[in-house]
Design a protein around this motif. Structure first.
Motif, mmCIF file in Angstrom:
data_model
loop_
_atom_site.group_PDB
_atom_site.id
_atom_site.type_symbol
_atom_site.label_atom_id
_atom_site.label_comp_id
_atom_site.label_asym_id
_atom_site.label_seq_id
_atom_site.Cartn_x
_atom_site.Cartn_y
_atom_site.Cartn_z
ATOM 1 N N ASP A 483 0.835 -1.203 0.000
ATOM 2 C CA ASP A 483 0.000 0.000 0.000
ATOM 3 C C ASP A 483 0.873 1.258 0.000
ATOM 4 N N ALA A 484 0.296 2.352 -0.527
ATOM 5 C CA ALA A 484 1.033 3.625 -0.573
ATOM 6 C C ALA A 484 0.798 4.426 0.710
ATOM 7 N N ASP A 485 0.989 3.762 1.864
ATOM 8 C CA ASP A 485 0.859 4.472 3.140
ATOM 9 C C ASP A 485 2.114 4.228 3.967
ATOM 10 N N VAL A 486 2.120 4.726 5.198
ATOM 11 C CA VAL A 486 3.321 4.624 6.040
ATOM 12 C C VAL A 486 3.700 3.170 6.279
ATOM 13 N N PHE A 520 -6.531 6.962 -7.564
ATOM 14 C CA PHE A 520 -7.926 7.346 -7.856
ATOM 15 C C PHE A 520 -8.466 6.607 -9.070
ATOM 16 N N ARG A 521 -9.767 6.456 -9.071
ATOM 17 C CA ARG A 521 -10.482 6.049 -10.287
ATOM 18 C C ARG A 521 -11.453 7.182 -10.609
ATOM 19 N N VAL A 522 -11.371 7.685 -11.834
ATOM 20 C CA VAL A 522 -12.270 8.761 -12.273
ATOM 21 C C VAL A 522 -13.053 8.224 -13.462
ATOM 22 N N ARG A 523 -14.412 8.238 -13.381
ATOM 23 C CA ARG A 523 -15.176 7.637 -14.480
ATOM 24 C C ARG A 523 -16.559 8.279 -14.636
ATOM 25 N N ASN A 524 -17.040 8.123 -15.860
ATOM 26 C CA ASN A 524 -18.453 8.389 -16.115
ATOM 27 C C ASN A 524 -19.021 7.124 -16.759
ATOM 28 N N LYS A 525 -20.180 7.207 -17.383
ATOM 29 C CA LYS A 525 -20.785 5.976 -17.909
ATOM 30 C C LYS A 525 -20.030 5.416 -19.115
ATOM 31 N N LYS A 526 -19.244 6.275 -19.777
ATOM 32 C CA LYS A 526 -18.563 5.832 -20.997
ATOM 33 C C LYS A 526 -17.097 5.477 -20.792
ATOM 34 N N GLU A 527 -16.400 6.243 -19.952
ATOM 35 C CA GLU A 527 -14.947 6.070 -19.834
ATOM 36 C C GLU A 527 -14.495 5.976 -18.390
ATOM 37 N N THR A 528 -13.369 5.258 -18.194
ATOM 38 C CA THR A 528 -12.765 5.144 -16.863
ATOM 39 C C THR A 528 -11.289 5.478 -16.966
ATOM 40 N N CYS A 531 -5.819 6.947 -12.022
ATOM 41 C CA CYS A 531 -4.867 8.056 -11.866
ATOM 42 C C CYS A 531 -3.871 7.766 -10.739
ATOM 43 N N TYR A 532 -2.609 8.046 -11.027
ATOM 44 C CA TYR A 532 -1.533 7.741 -10.096
ATOM 45 C C TYR A 532 -1.042 8.986 -9.355
ATOM 46 N N SER A 533 -1.641 10.132 -9.636
ATOM 47 C CA SER A 533 -1.232 11.369 -8.968
ATOM 48 C C SER A 533 -2.381 12.371 -9.033
ATOM 49 N N GLN A 534 -2.222 13.465 -8.279
ATOM 50 C CA GLN A 534 -3.218 14.531 -8.300
ATOM 51 C C GLN A 534 -3.334 15.134 -9.696
ATOM 52 N N ALA A 535 -2.161 15.292 -10.367
ATOM 53 C CA ALA A 535 -2.159 15.898 -11.712
ATOM 54 C C ALA A 535 -2.946 15.029 -12.695
ATOM 55 N N GLU A 536 -2.758 13.699 -12.610
ATOM 56 C CA GLU A 536 -3.495 12.795 -13.501
ATOM 57 C C GLU A 536 -4.993 12.837 -13.190
ATOM 58 N N LYS A 537 -5.308 12.974 -11.897
ATOM 59 C CA LYS A 537 -6.732 13.051 -11.509
ATOM 60 C C LYS A 537 -7.378 14.308 -12.112
ATOM 61 N N GLU A 549 -17.627 10.395 -11.425
ATOM 62 C CA GLU A 549 -17.520 9.735 -10.113
ATOM 63 C C GLU A 549 -16.025 9.549 -9.791
ATOM 64 N N ILE A 550 -15.624 9.963 -8.580
ATOM 65 C CA ILE A 550 -14.203 9.855 -8.186
ATOM 66 C C ILE A 550 -14.098 8.911 -6.991
ATOM 67 N N THR A 551 -13.301 7.867 -7.146
ATOM 68 C CA THR A 551 -13.083 6.916 -6.052
ATOM 69 C C THR A 551 -11.623 6.984 -5.632
ATOM 70 N N ARG A 552 -11.380 7.056 -4.339
ATOM 71 C CA ARG A 552 -10.018 7.086 -3.798
ATOM 72 C C ARG A 552 -9.679 5.697 -3.277
ATOM 73 N N PHE A 553 -8.600 5.081 -3.803
ATOM 74 C CA PHE A 553 -8.164 3.770 -3.315
ATOM 75 C C PHE A 553 -7.208 3.962 -2.137
ATOM 76 N N LYS A 554 -7.547 3.377 -0.994
ATOM 77 C CA LYS A 554 -6.672 3.549 0.172
ATOM 78 C C LYS A 554 -5.758 2.348 0.392
ATOM 79 N N GLY A 555 -6.017 1.247 -0.280
ATOM 80 C CA GLY A 555 -5.169 0.059 -0.124
ATOM 81 C C GLY A 555 -5.378 -0.895 -1.283
#
Length: 619
Positions: A483-486, A520-528, A531-537, A549-555
């Protein structure tokens, strides 16, 4: 049962040279990759062009090669004889055409099969070759191997030589990026093996006066060498040897006709055998081979007439003959090492004394370990029957005849949920999973004994098959997936410590990686978009209309197997774990795992900047 498929003349088709290369690129350049691994195809393309320029130097034509890589564009310019002007197009676009079929011109060349530049041409979206000689020049431009333009000048002020410019085709090499560290290492090897050759790379100069001795000195900390490097040379052979004070494993850098044989081969096996035989004869004692070679750091380079390699990318020598009237590779290396290493040890009794003490120390340590090793093996044998830690794959690095062996990967994961997601979504042919139980032990400054006493490390060592030698390594890529945490960062550091402490050449040879996973996962009904960074998001939100719809993956465990396949498939993003040439392994371990908690905390916090930024943003 009725056969439905018709088999007629219409089923038979002949591919032209470029179609064949583009359809089966792996046959010519190994794996494709995105540039995160040193053996990815984009570096093989650079190497194939460079081999021709280096061969010109070997033939006494041109002492300087200029290499420039800016973004995706590669330029290689030499000052050799230049391709014969009437053959410029043929040499880069006609199979079985090249100067290296004439053994008088290229006696001990690397690229004997004449495929190299044709493969580069076919696999590039842009390819230009220019040749200047006798005050005239000829140039040709291609795209995907198709000739687009040709020019011929009766007069030119350009210095003689060849210039090749190419851009690898993004349709074949997805999302690739050249890493200058890998290119620099390749270029250093060229100058170590070709003294007198200067290579300029993006303004940096590479040159070597002492050949393989420079290689060992540049790759290792001088303070860690037990004795000064033994450097011996013959007509078609050069060797360099020392022992490390702290390293456990054997380290070999082997070359044939200037080609880095990362998988070893007949010459490396003969070299390992010759060192043991010579040292046994010198001391008059039948030392165990593993004791003689423990902690050895060495390099061997030989020149062979028309070498036979076990793959197109020439990483393992298959030849048993030196060529001409010379003896076999094995007897040639045995005779050379037997004579010259023996002479050296007789003339340098202080080195001979240090070497003997090192061998006796290795013998003591081996005997101390033998009991616990036996117990560990019995334990591993029992647990292997029920061991669910390793979910293996079908193709391994040692399977020389299998096309995808360079893709063989072991993911080291934490926790059952993450392991489950990767296991369900992996490619069972090339991807294996090893599951950790919580945080591994901090093995900083511990002895090899801990590898056998700690069940997890013992099973990991067994899964990798590196107890005896790196030559038996089962996976080309070892990927830490946390995971990308401590906690995830801490597990990464503990695993890197394990490899640095006991198997540093896994890192030196570019086998260890960190898996990047999307935040993150950023999607609408057509595309998903993942994203690996804030800039990509932000970029993904701008691309999608309305309110996506924006989903944040925590693990990793939160990511479903259906989605995980996108992150470990052809779009996998890996960060290679690299050693800084200026920093010793001991200094690295001291920094990461020594008693310097504030420094380490600062490092972890700086490297988790993205994570902390996200936390701030979510507040």
């Amino acid at each position: 049962m009725e056969e439905n498929t018709q088999y007629t003349e219409d089923n038979i088709r002949s591919l032209d040279w470029k179609e064949h290369i583009r359809l089966r690129p792996g046959m010519y350049i190994g794996k494709l990759g995105d540039g995160s691994s040193a053996d990815d195809g984009i570096y093989i393309l650079v190497k194939e062009v460079l081999d021709n320029s280096v061969d010109e130097f070997v033939m006494g034509a041109g002492k300087t090669i200029e290499v420039s890589i800016q973004g995706p564009k590669v330029i290689v310019r030499d000052y050799g004889r230049g391709i014969p002007l009437g053959k410029v197009v043929d040499v880069v676009s006609k199979m079985n055409t090249g100067g290296k079929y004439d053994s008088r011109a290229f006696k001990k060349s690397v690229g004997l099969n004449g495929v190299g530049t044709k493969a580069v041409n076919a696999l590039s979206s842009y390819f230009r070759v220019e040749s200047s000689r006798d005050g005239k020049s000829s140039a040709a431009e291609f795209a995907q191997g198709n000739l687009n333009d040709q020019e011929f000048l009766d007069e030119t002020s350009r210095r003689r030589g060849t210039k090749v410019t190419f851009i690898p085709d993004e349709a074949i090499f997805k999302n690739y990026k050249f890493r200058t560290e890998y290119v620099a290492k390749m270029l250093r090897n060229y100058v170590y093996l070709n003294r007198g050759l200067t290579i300029l790379f993006n303004g940096e100069k590479f040159f070597s006066e002492n050949g393989l001795r420079d290689l060992l000195e540049d790759n290792n900390n001088k303070d860690d060498m037990l004795y000064p490097i033994i450097h011996l040379e013959g007509d078609d052979i050069e060797i360099a040897i020392t022992h490390s004070k702290t390293q456990y494993s054997e380290e070999y850098h082997s070359f044939v006709n200037g080609q880095h044989t990362t998988q070893g081969g007949t010459h490396q096996a003969a070299f390992r055998e010759a060192i043991v035989k010579t040292i046994r004869d010198f001391y008059g004692k039948s030392f165990e081979a593993s004791d003689v070679r423990k902690s050895i750091i060495s390099a061997v380079s030989i020149k062979v007439m028309e070498p036979i390699f076990e793959s197109q990318t020439k990483t393992k020598l298959g030849s048993t003959e030196m060529g001409g009237k010379l003896p076999t590779v094995r007897s040639y290396i045995n005779d050379f090492v037997g004579k010259y290493l023996d002479n050296y040890l007789h003339k340098n009794p202080d080195v001979a004394d240090k070497m003997q003490r090192k061998i006796l120390q290795a013998e003591r340590e081996r005997k101390e370990l033998s009991g616990i090793r036996k117990l560990a093996k019995e334990r591993a044998k029992k647990s292997n029957l029920h061991n669910k830690k390793l979910r293996d794959c079908r193709v391994h690095l040692g399977d020389i005849k299998k096309d995808r062996r360079l893709e063989s990967t072991l993911f080291i994961t934490e926790g059952d949920s993450a392991s489950g997601s990767i296991t369900k979504s992996r490619d069972v042919n090339t991807q294996a999973v090893f599951s950790l139980r919580g945080k591994p032990l901090n093995c900083y400054s511990m002895s090899k004994k801990i590898v056998y006493e700690n069940e997890e490390f013992n099973l990991l060592q067994a899964a990798l098959n590196i107890e005896e030698s790196m030559e038996d390594l089962r996976y080309n890529n070892i990927v830490i997936a946390t995971d990308a945490d401590v906690d995830g960062m801490h597990i990464r550091l503990l695993l890197i410590t394990f490899f640095l402490q006991f198997f540093p050449e896994l890192i030196k040879e570019g086998h260890l990686y960190i898996l990047q996973t999307p935040l993150f996962r950023v999607r609408n009904k057509k595309e998903t978009f993942y994203c690996y960074s804030q800039a990509e998001k932000r970029a993904a939100i701008n691309k999608l209309s309305g309110k996506p719809e924006i989903t944040r993956f925590k693990g990793l465990g939160e990511i479903s197997p259906d989605e995980f396949k996108y992150f470990i498939g052809e779009d996998i993003r890996l960060d290679p774990v690299m050693l800084d040439r200026e920093t010793s392994i001991e200094e690295l371990l001291q920094f990461y795992m020594g008693k310097n908690t504030p420094n380490r905390q600062e490092f972890i916090i700086n490297n988790l900047k993205v994570e902390l930024d996200l936390v701030e943003e979510e507040k």
